[in-house]
Every structure is written in structure tokens, then in C-alpha cells.
Design a protein around this motif. Structure first.
Motif, PDB file in Angstrom:
ATOM      1  N   HIS A 253      -3.340  -4.022   4.525  1.00 56.63           N
ATOM      2  CA  HIS A 253      -3.198  -2.558   3.909  1.00 56.63           C
ATOM      3  C   HIS A 253      -4.189  -2.623   2.592  1.00 56.63           C
ATOM      4  N   ALA A 254      -4.725  -1.279   2.401  1.00 56.40           N
ATOM      5  CA  ALA A 254      -5.486  -1.095   0.937  1.00 56.40           C
ATOM      6  C   ALA A 254      -4.625  -1.408  -0.126  1.00 56.40           C
ATOM      7  N   GLU A 255      -3.503  -1.098  -0.088  1.00 52.14           N
ATOM      8  CA  GLU A 255      -2.526  -1.195  -1.039  1.00 52.14           C
ATOM      9  C   GLU A 255      -1.203  -2.136  -0.573  1.00 52.14           C
ATOM     10  N   PRO A 256      -1.216  -3.239  -0.533  1.00 50.44           N
ATOM     11  CA  PRO A 256      -0.426  -4.028   0.302  1.00 50.44           C
ATOM     12  C   PRO A 256       1.083  -4.000  -0.301  1.00 50.44           C
ATOM     13  N   PHE A 257       1.008  -3.993  -1.801  1.00 50.51           N
ATOM     14  CA  PHE A 257       2.217  -3.963  -2.564  1.00 50.51           C
ATOM     15  C   PHE A 257       2.866  -2.609  -2.962  1.00 50.51           C
ATOM     16  N   GLY A 258       1.874  -1.422  -2.382  1.00 47.54           N
ATOM     17  CA  GLY A 258       2.159   0.038  -2.500  1.00 47.54           C
ATOM     18  C   GLY A 258       3.565   0.117  -1.804  1.00 47.54           C
ATOM     19  N   MET A 259       3.727  -0.549  -0.605  1.00 46.67           N
ATOM     20  CA  MET A 259       4.810  -0.369   0.138  1.00 46.67           C
ATOM     21  C   MET A 259       4.781   1.172   0.736  1.00 46.67           C
ATOM     22  N   ARG A 260       3.757   1.561   1.172  1.00 45.38           N
ATOM     23  CA  ARG A 260       3.516   2.930   1.690  1.00 45.38           C
ATOM     24  C   ARG A 260       4.063   3.040   3.026  1.00 45.38           C
ATOM     25  N   GLY A 261       4.421   3.974   3.593  1.00 41.13           N
ATOM     26  CA  GLY A 261       4.653   4.491   5.007  1.00 41.13           C
ATOM     27  C   GLY A 261       3.553   4.467   5.735  1.00 41.13           C
ATOM     28  N   ASP A 262       2.453   4.943   4.931  1.00 45.55           N
ATOM     29  CA  ASP A 262       1.319   5.186   6.023  1.00 45.55           C
ATOM     30  C   ASP A 262       0.384   4.081   5.999  1.00 45.55           C
ATOM     31  N   TYR A 263      -0.189   3.793   6.893  1.00 42.02           N
ATOM     32  CA  TYR A 263      -0.997   2.741   6.950  1.00 42.02           C
ATOM     33  C   TYR A 263      -2.577   2.959   6.692  1.00 42.02           C
ATOM     34  N   GLU A 264      -3.192   2.436   5.635  1.00 43.86           N
ATOM     35  CA  GLU A 264      -4.682   2.444   5.259  1.00 43.86           C
ATOM     36  C   GLU A 264      -5.102   1.302   5.105  1.00 43.86           C
ATOM     37  N   PRO A 265      -6.089   1.090   6.071  1.00 41.54           N
ATOM     38  CA  PRO A 265      -6.686  -0.381   6.054  1.00 41.54           C
ATOM     39  C   PRO A 265      -7.342  -0.679   4.783  1.00 41.54           C
ATOM     40  N   THR A 266      -7.465  -2.028   4.383  1.00 44.12           N
ATOM     41  CA  THR A 266      -8.267  -2.207   3.466  1.00 44.12           C
ATOM     42  C   THR A 266      -9.634  -2.501   3.898  1.00 44.12           C
ATOM     43  N   SER A 267     -10.610  -2.679   2.791  1.00 40.95           N
ATOM     44  CA  SER A 267     -12.173  -3.046   3.474  1.00 40.95           C
ATOM     45  C   SER A 267     -12.451  -4.310   3.464  1.00 40.95           C
ATOM     46  N   GLY A 268     -13.426  -4.738   3.972  1.00 36.93           N
ATOM     47  CA  GLY A 268     -13.961  -6.193   4.072  1.00 36.93           C
ATOM     48  C   GLY A 268     -13.198  -6.961   4.817  1.00 36.93           C
ATOM     49  N   ALA A 269     -13.258  -8.371   4.943  1.00 37.01           N
ATOM     50  CA  ALA A 269     -12.842  -9.310   5.770  1.00 37.01           C
ATOM     51  C   ALA A 269     -11.246  -9.399   5.888  1.00 37.01           C
ATOM     52  N   ALA A 270     -10.564  -8.866   4.809  1.00 35.39           N
ATOM     53  CA  ALA A 270      -9.181  -8.942   4.586  1.00 35.39           C
ATOM     54  C   ALA A 270      -8.590  -7.680   5.654  1.00 35.39           C
TER      55      ALA A 270
END
Lengths: 396, 396
Positions: A253-270
Motif C-alpha cells: 500500500h502507498a500508506e501501509p500504516f495509514g490503515m486505510r480501507g481503500d487500497y492504493e498501490p505504492t510505486s516501484g518494486a514494493a
């Protein structure tokens, strides 16, 4: 001393990689099974002990930041990158090879677009790739077609979404032509997925140079990461923003510790990450990668070919005619870092070889498989392996 | 000595589990973050060192049979089984929690049959479960509907294929009613999937007794398996023959070394396996499970409630009114093994608590989370934690 023993002595004396052997824990067994489980690098035990006692035991939760646990998947990916010809930022470590094949094949199909409905898979593949590709096809509504790697160029077409190939065949040791096959896949508008399990760490791969789209590989063979060490996923930089993982766990997730209900993928290899990374195994792998310091993959390849050439010569000279048949291509351009010998009583022969201190493995139904890890196998060991093999089959 | 300090002394003196503390490596920090990363069990370092130096370093490939590596996923699953109320042969260890959620939700949908097209998911879930359930829904052509756990009975219907719920909410510490929710799901003809990350090892689960269909959980919280230790998958025995994994890797094949081109799933819990298991992390977990020898989960639950009750009392007495608000239910039947306190400046407060040797964690945006691991947390530590918290918020 026989002529081949003298030759081995000379070859070892001229071997620039000979000093690398001391980076591993070895004994007097001739270990030709590094293509199944690489030997233990000497740096690993102390590093794992530190990870357990200090990082986990003392720092505990603080180690996610203070010991760099959280960033380990990308950091270790960047250590693997130069070994497979990738610039930094394209490889992430974690999960098993099978799980990464699933991510890669589904990701490839999604990159290829809705109108392409066929997945081609190497018909001679290590079975798990085929099973997982079948599941990926089923879950994305595509058809899976097994083809021989050589027939891939003819099988490609407007329908082809993705092509899953092995760089080196696990059984025969055949090296497939990654540059030309990748180019053919790309020319057809399809997406290539390469399985590097039996090539990474043994020969140059050139992922970036040859335009490979996606790749996966394990780290417990020629990369010596330890039993079941985490695998890795390469997503070519140009595809990363469109890479759409079927396993979008919170670590991607773009904000893994944001604990958001919606999924927003991070950029790059991660973006290829899934759940919490397996830290102890990751840190063992990271320590294991120290053996590559100052080592050129070209030198590794040169020694690999010299080792397998020499093994074939010794086998030809020592082993009674007709007892074994080499399944691995003789041409260098078609040979990985192993020699597979067909042998009628292969299971029993391998059992006796192991008793005599020569460890390879047996692949059902009739193959003796010997892997040559250039960083720690010597020419003297190669000569001894062929000699013991000859004695075993002569006695059998 | 204050009254609460004296009470703590008495409670510790009467604590039958107090002796278990010596099974862990601890220091003078009050560690209330075992629900994020369990403390290091004392048996682990030597066992991991043996796995690295002897099993990998000396036996190498032979350890797959001689050191029991191959059977570790089922063997360790059977060690976890009694802690979650499962008979042997239904739990397999391996992969991350997220990957197991994927296997379980897709597996559940397939068990439910083609005509059921909706997946219900706990709307308050740890985000990864929701993200993965969304992917499972997308890849199986189902619709995902988030609902509050309490509203699940009303949301169930003929369309419901699977229901993914958390036993204990990661944020609030609320314990959901697994027996009645599972019964409701079953009565509706749907398939239940429970996430046990925040309950296993802290309270009785009763998977078999309550008719749970599928369950997953991590092992690095109350099971103390180490950072990123492999997760587990429970497939109820009656479903095993029909469990159809979306990740049919070679480890789940009926003949894994047959290297067959066609996939034939094995029977039993091993059907949930995928690729080569991560041995170092698995063996660390296996050693960690020794702390449960002779421990009853009922005793653990009793102490857990006593610890959280006592913490709430101390907080009520020490912390200035209005500075924190308890988010965790007061009723025992609705409380897991953590206390979550809402606090306006939670991030800063947790930072100061950690500086003062009281380790909990901060959950965005305003929650102080304290986990109580009955095997190693003492009542004296609970009193100290509340006291330091009071000092910190008074100073803030």
C-alpha cells in the motif's frame, strides 16, 4: 596421479574464483547439489544470531525501523539486481517462487490487456510454474497452452497475453535463449515472464538489457540464501505503474500504516510486496549475498562452463560406454550450470554416490543431476565426482 | 507502596502462569506490544543456530528428510492446533497471513458454489484482509460487501458465498462472537473464514467445536514466532477434499517429487501448501511453541482478563479524567487481550511512553494500543504502565 587429476590441479591453480570457496562452510563432501540447496555462506550464522538475539530479542518491535526490517524486501532486491542484470528499484524479495509466479503471470495478463486471451507456458517447466499458470489462467479467464520453448516464436500471436518460460530447464540443464525469445514475445505485443531459479547466480541474465518484462526466481540455489529462503519478483520499471497485483496485501500500500480501507498501490518494486516479510529468512539471505562482493557474473559463467566441460570430459573418459547419456546440451550457448545424465538405475546410483561423498540429486524417473556452483566447486572435486560415478556404475 | 502496587504484588504472587515468564528473553522494559511482535522465547536462539549451522551447513540437502524440513508445515500446524481448538491434521503453516487470506477466501467461495455471488467482509477489518478479499472477489467474479460484524446476521442470505471476519479487532481490541456468527453463517449456507491474528494464543478459539469452516492467523503476535514468522491456514476436515486452492504450488501436489505435468492435489491440511517452506523461520516458530508446554489456554484467558481489568482500574485511578477514553469493550465477552485508549495526542504520548520504558503502539490517528501477553506480562508491570501513562499525559 592420473592425467585428469593433474589437469584439475592446474585448473584450480589458475582459478580466479578459488578464493571464494572460503566464504562458505564446506567439508570433504563433493557438493554438486547447490542447484537444489546452496551451501551455507560463512557469514550467515553470526548474522542470523544477531537478528534473533539482538534485533528481535532486545530491540523487539523497534527493529522494524532501527534494524531496517521494513525496507529489507527492496534493499535485498537491490543486492540481487546486479546479479541478474537489473538496475536498482525493480526487484522485491518475499514469498515463495510459486506465489511470485502467480503475481507475475496474473500481472502480465493484466498488462497485456483484455483482448489477449492466451497464456503460453514452457511445456517442460518445473511443474509448479505450470500448475500456478493454470490457476492464473483460470482466475483471469484465459486459456493456458503448453508449448516447447523452441516453438514459442511460432505459437505467438495476437491472442497471446503472457509467456512464462524457464531460463534454464531444471531437469536437463538446457539454457534457453532469453534474448531472442524475449524479443519475439515483445514483438508479438505479449508480456514475458522468466523463471530464473536455475540461472540467477550461475550465469548472466541481462534482464534490463534484453527487455524482459517480469521475472521471478528463488534464492536458495545459486544464491545460497538457505532452505526455503524468500523468492523475488522483478517488474521492469516501465511496467511498474501499471503492475496490478492479484495479492495486494497491506505491505504494497502507498500508506501501509495509514490503515486505510481503500487500497492504493505504492510505486516501484514494493508494489510486488504482499504481507509482513519473513525477516529471519530475509536477513539470512542478505548475509548470504555478501559472497558476491567483488565477483563478476561473467567470471562465474566462465568457470561454470569450464567445470561442466571438464566434468563431461572426465565422465567420457572414466564411465563405461553406454552406462550414462548426457541430457544437457553440449553447446555452451545452450547449457546452464548443471549436467544431467540419464542412467537406467539413476535412483540407486545416486544413493551410492551420496554414500561415497558425492552429492547430486535424482530426478524422477532416470536422471542424475549434478549442479556446479562456481563459487565453491573446484576442478579437483569435479574429477573426483566423475571418478566415483564411474566406480559406482561399474560396480552396479 | 501505593495500594495498587500492593494489589499487583498479591496478584503476581497468586499467578499460576508467572513461571512462564522465564521462558522468554525479557528486560526491564514493560513490553505491551506482544500483539504486534511477541517477545523472544528463550529456546529459539539455540534452535535456530542448530538449524543454520548443522541442518543447513552440515547436512545440507539431506535435512529435507533427516531434519524433518519437508514435513514442518503440517507438524508445526499440529502444534498450533490445540491452541485454537482444532484436532490434528487441519492446520498447515506457511506463507504470510495475506497470502493465506487469499487462499481461504477464494477457497471459501469455491466451496460455497457457483450460485452464491457475494462475499461479506468485516468493515472494521485490518486493512489487508479487505484488500485481499477485494482481489479474491474480483478474481472469482463475486461482489465484496463490507459490513459491521454485528450486522452480519442480517446481511446473510442466499447470495452469500463467504464471510471473512476478525476474531479480535486489531484496533479496538473488541472480541467478536465467533460461536454465534459462525452458526449464523453456516445456517445461511455460506462459508466462514476467521482471521485469528489477534486472538490465537491469547484466548480460546474453539475452531472445531464451533464449526468454523476456514481460518487463518499469524504466528508473530501471541504465538511469539518471530518477525514475519509464517502464518497458518485451517481447513476444517469435512471441507479438505473439496478445498480448491488458488495457489496450487508443487508442495500441495499428491506426488510432489513425481514432477508431473498435471496437478493432483494432496489430501489433508497439506493441500493448503504452496511453494518451498521457509525453513529458518518455521523452525524458529517451532522452537517458540515450546513455551506452551503444560499451559492451558483457559488459564491464559483468565490471566488476560485479570491483566486488562487491572490495567483499566489503574488507568481510571491514575490518569486525569478526560485525557484518555477506553475504546475496548469493558464486558469480558467482548474483550480480546488488548486495551486501546483514545487519546488526542496519541502519537506523541506513545513516543514518550517508549522513552520511559513502556512499549505499546500507536494506531493512526488517535489510538494508544496496549497488548497483554499473559505468558510474560506481570501485574506489577501493568501497574507501572498505567502509572507512567498518567505521568506522561499529566506532563503533556
Amino acid at each position: 596421479m592420473s592425467e585428469q587429476m593433474l589437469r584439475a590441479e592446474k585448473l584450480d591453480a589458475g582459478d580466479d574464483l578459488a578464493a571464494c570457496r572460503s566464504r562458505f562452510v564446506l567439508d570433504d563432501v563433493v557438493y554438486l547439489d547447490g542447484n537444489s540447496l546452496g551451501a551455507l555462506p560463512a557469514a550467515v550464522p553470526a548474522r542470523v544470531d544477531d537478528a534473533v538475539r539482538r534485533q528481535w530479542g532486545e530491540l523487539r518491535i523497534r527493529s522494524w525501523t532501527e534494524s531496517g526490517w521494513w525496507t529489507a524486501p527492496e534493499r535485498i532486491g537491490d543486492r540481487i539486481a546486479p546479479l541478474v542484470g537489473a538496475a536498482a528499484g525493480q526487484i522485491v524479495v518475499g514469498d515463495s517462487t510459486s506465489v511470485n509466479v502467480f503475481k507475475a503471470v496474473v500481472g502480465a495478463v493484466r498488462l497485456a490487456g483484455q483482448e489477449r486471451d492466451e497464456i503460453l507456458v514452457d511445456a517442460t517447466t518445473f511443474p509448479t510454474d505450470g500448475y500456478i499458470a493454470e490457476s492464473a489462467a483460470r482466475m483471469t479467464g484465459r486459456t493456458l497452452r503448453p508449448v516447447q520453448p523452441a516453438e514459442v516464436p511460432d505459437a505467438l500471436g495476437d491472442r497471446t497475453a503472457a509467456v512464462l518460460l524457464n531460463h534454464v530447464d531444471y531437469r536437463t540443464g538446457r539454457l534457453h535463449d532469453l534474448p531472442s525469445l524475449t524479443a519475439a514475445v515483445r514483438a508479438a505485443g505479449a508480456v514475458s515472464v522468466w523463471d530464473l531459479c536455475h540461472s540467477a547466480g550461475a550465469l548472466p541474465v541481462g534482464l534490463d538489457e534484453h527487455g524482459v518484462d517480469l521475472a521471478v526466481g528463488c534464492t536458495y540455489k545459486y544464491l545460497n540464501g538457505g532452505p526455503g529462503a524468500p523468492a523475488y519478483l522483478y517488474v521492469r520499471r516501465e511496467h511498474q505503474d501499471r503492475f496490478d497485483s492479484p495479492l495486494p496485501g497491506w505491505n504494497s500500500h502507498a500508506e501501509p500504516f495509514g490503515m486505510r480501507g481503500d487500497y492504493e498501490p505504492t510505486s516501484g518494486a514494493a508494489r510486488g510486496r504482499v504481507g509482513t516479510p519473513d525477516i529471519l529468512s530475509m536477513l539470512a539471505l542478505e548475509a548470504a549475498l555478501d559472497v558476491w562482493d567483488g565477483v563478476s557474473v561473467d567470471a562465474v559463467r566462465a568457470k561454470s562452463l569450464a567445470l561442466t566441460d571438464f566434468f563431461l570430459e572426465c565422465v567420457a573418459e572414466y564411465v563405461p560406454a553406454g552406462r550414462v547419456e548426457c541430457v544437457t546440451p553440449v553447446a555452451h550457448a545452450e547449457r546452464g550450470s548443471q549436467i544431467a545424465l540419464r542412467c537406467a538405475d539413476a535412483g540407486a546410483v545416486m544413493g551410492r554416490l551420496i554414500e561415497r561423498g558425492v552429492v547430486g540429486d535424482f530426478r524422477h524417473p532416470d536422471v542424475l543431476r549434478f549442479g556446479f556452483t562456481p563459487l565453491y566447486v573446484s576442478f579437483a572435486e569435479v574429477e573426483r565426482a566423475a571418478r566415483v560415478l564411474a566406480e559406482v556404475v561399474a560396480a552396479g
